[in-house]
Motif scaffolding. Structure first.
Motif, PDB file in Angstrom:
ATOM      1  N   LEU A  60       0.814  -1.214   0.000  1.00 13.07           N
ATOM      2  CA  LEU A  60       0.000   0.000   0.000  1.00 13.07           C
ATOM      3  C   LEU A  60       0.851   1.268   0.000  1.00 13.07           C
ATOM      4  O   LEU A  60       0.475   2.263  -0.635  1.00 13.07           O
ATOM      5  CB  LEU A  60      -0.970  -0.020   1.183  1.00 13.07           C
ATOM      6  N   LYS A  61       1.988   1.251   0.669  1.00 10.28           N
ATOM      7  CA  LYS A  61       2.877   2.412   0.624  1.00 10.28           C
ATOM      8  C   LYS A  61       3.393   2.633  -0.798  1.00 10.28           C
ATOM      9  O   LYS A  61       3.500   3.772  -1.246  1.00 10.28           O
ATOM     10  CB  LYS A  61       4.021   2.237   1.620  1.00 10.28           C
ATOM     11  N   LYS A  62       3.673   1.554  -1.522  1.00 14.29           N
ATOM     12  CA  LYS A  62       4.100   1.676  -2.921  1.00 14.29           C
ATOM     13  C   LYS A  62       2.992   2.279  -3.782  1.00 14.29           C
ATOM     14  O   LYS A  62       3.263   2.933  -4.785  1.00 14.29           O
ATOM     15  CB  LYS A  62       4.503   0.309  -3.485  1.00 14.29           C
ATOM     16  N   GLU A  63       1.744   2.046  -3.374  1.00 19.01           N
ATOM     17  CA  GLU A  63       0.583   2.589  -4.101  1.00 19.01           C
ATOM     18  C   GLU A  63       0.279   4.034  -3.696  1.00 19.01           C
ATOM     19  O   GLU A  63      -0.656   4.630  -4.205  1.00 19.01           O
ATOM     20  CB  GLU A  63      -0.649   1.710  -3.853  1.00 19.01           C
ATOM     21  N   GLY A  64       1.034   4.562  -2.733  1.00 18.46           N
ATOM     22  CA  GLY A  64       0.860   5.949  -2.336  1.00 18.46           C
ATOM     23  C   GLY A  64       0.066   6.174  -1.059  1.00 18.46           C
ATOM     24  O   GLY A  64      -0.196   7.319  -0.684  1.00 18.46           O
ATOM     25  N   PHE A  65      -0.322   5.114  -0.373  1.00 16.75           N
ATOM     26  CA  PHE A  65      -1.048   5.266   0.883  1.00 16.75           C
ATOM     27  C   PHE A  65      -0.077   5.626   1.997  1.00 16.75           C
ATOM     28  O   PHE A  65       1.090   5.243   1.971  1.00 16.75           O
ATOM     29  CB  PHE A  65      -1.809   3.977   1.230  1.00 16.75           C
ATOM     30  N   ILE A  66      -0.577   6.355   2.981  1.00 15.66           N
ATOM     31  CA  ILE A  66       0.243   6.809   4.102  1.00 15.66           C
ATOM     32  C   ILE A  66      -0.137   6.015   5.346  1.00 15.66           C
ATOM     33  O   ILE A  66      -1.285   6.084   5.801  1.00 15.66           O
ATOM     34  CB  ILE A  66       0.020   8.312   4.367  1.00 15.66           C
ATOM     35  N   ALA A  67       0.818   5.265   5.875  1.00 10.06           N
ATOM     36  CA  ALA A  67       0.573   4.491   7.102  1.00 10.06           C
ATOM     37  C   ALA A  67       0.756   5.411   8.303  1.00 10.06           C
ATOM     38  O   ALA A  67       1.738   6.139   8.391  1.00 10.06           O
ATOM     39  CB  ALA A  67       1.538   3.311   7.183  1.00 10.06           C
ATOM     40  N   LEU A  68      -0.197   5.374   9.222  1.00 10.07           N
ATOM     41  CA  LEU A  68      -0.093   6.175  10.439  1.00 10.07           C
ATOM     42  C   LEU A  68       0.841   5.533  11.450  1.00 10.07           C
ATOM     43  O   LEU A  68       1.403   6.215  12.295  1.00 10.07           O
ATOM     44  CB  LEU A  68      -1.471   6.403  11.063  1.00 10.07           C
ATOM     45  N   ASN A  69       0.965   4.225  11.393  1.00  9.09           N
ATOM     46  CA  ASN A  69       1.965   3.528  12.210  1.00  9.09           C
ATOM     47  C   ASN A  69       2.702   2.570  11.283  1.00  9.09           C
ATOM     48  O   ASN A  69       2.096   1.772  10.599  1.00  9.09           O
ATOM     49  CB  ASN A  69       1.341   2.815  13.424  1.00  9.09           C
ATOM     50  N   GLU A  70       4.018   2.713  11.234  1.00 11.66           N
ATOM     51  CA  GLU A  70       4.839   1.917  10.321  1.00 11.66           C
ATOM     52  C   GLU A  70       4.887   0.437  10.713  1.00 11.66           C
ATOM     53  O   GLU A  70       4.975  -0.431   9.865  1.00 11.66           O
ATOM     54  CB  GLU A  70       6.270   2.469  10.277  1.00 11.66           C
ATOM     55  N   GLU A  71       4.854   0.188  12.010  1.00 11.26           N
ATOM     56  CA  GLU A  71       4.881  -1.192  12.506  1.00 11.26           C
ATOM     57  C   GLU A  71       3.510  -1.561  13.061  1.00 11.26           C
ATOM     58  O   GLU A  71       2.874  -0.744  13.733  1.00 11.26           O
ATOM     59  CB  GLU A  71       5.924  -1.342  13.622  1.00 11.26           C
ATOM     60  N   PRO A  72       3.057  -2.775  12.812  1.00  4.76           N
ATOM     61  CA  PRO A  72       1.785  -3.210  13.400  1.00  4.76           C
ATOM     62  C   PRO A  72       1.851  -3.166  14.916  1.00  4.76           C
ATOM     63  O   PRO A  72       2.901  -3.387  15.512  1.00  4.76           O
ATOM     64  CB  PRO A  72       1.657  -4.655  12.908  1.00  4.76           C
ATOM     65  N   LYS A  73       0.712  -2.812  15.515  1.00  4.65           N
ATOM     66  CA  LYS A  73       0.631  -2.803  16.976  1.00  4.65           C
ATOM     67  C   LYS A  73      -0.583  -3.617  17.413  1.00  4.65           C
ATOM     68  O   LYS A  73      -1.492  -3.862  16.618  1.00  4.65           O
ATOM     69  CB  LYS A  73       0.582  -1.385  17.520  1.00  4.65           C
TER      70      LYS A  73
END
Length: 140
Positions: free
Chosen positions: A92-105
């Motif tokens: 999803l990051k490659k598709e341009g989406f912005i993750a609010l947390n880089e690592e799963p929690k």
């Protein structure tokens, strides 16, 4: 993305909301849980293969408290079940989406979670969920 895992609904009073959804659906929530890291109390209802998650803030600085302050009660997020949350974050990051947390929690209901910023998904907060016991890529 396997399915819609749940819809998250922000509420001011989870007990009052539980009564409303119990009347609406005809049965009581199957689970209630506090998620300290997010500052929320949650309550879950099954609805077919999907779920409804009610979310009440447990302190004034929680994301739910801020959401209700800005937008009022209502749909907060849509969550999708995934098999490999780390691979989905990369895709999803490659598709341009912005993750609010880089690592799963750790989230509620025995899930690893990652949120995607609403600015990258037409104003909708998206949550990715993976069962903790189905973990890949050595999440612990």
């Amino acid at each position: 993305m396997n399915k819609i895992e749940h819809l998250g609904i922000a509420v001011k009073d989870i007990e009052a909301a539980n009564k409303i959804y119990t009347s609406l659906l005809g049965y009581e929530p199957y689970k209630a849980e506090d998620v300290e890291s997010e500052g929320v109390a949650t309550s879950f209802f099954k609805c077919g293969e999907s779920k409804i998650e009610l979310l009440q803030a447990t302190h004034p600085d929680s994301p739910i408290s801020k959401f209700i302050e800005k937008k009022g009660e209502g749909i907060h997020h849509i969550a999708f079940a995934v098999d490999d949350i780390k691979a989905e974050i990369i895709r999803l990051k490659k598709e341009g989406f912005i993750a609010l947390n880089e690592e799963p929690k750790r989230g509620a209901d025995n899930k690893w979670v990652v949120f995607l910023h609403p600015k990258s998904s037409n104003g909708v907060l998206v949550e990715l969920c993976q069962e903790i016991n189905k973990t890949k890529n050595s999440l612990q």
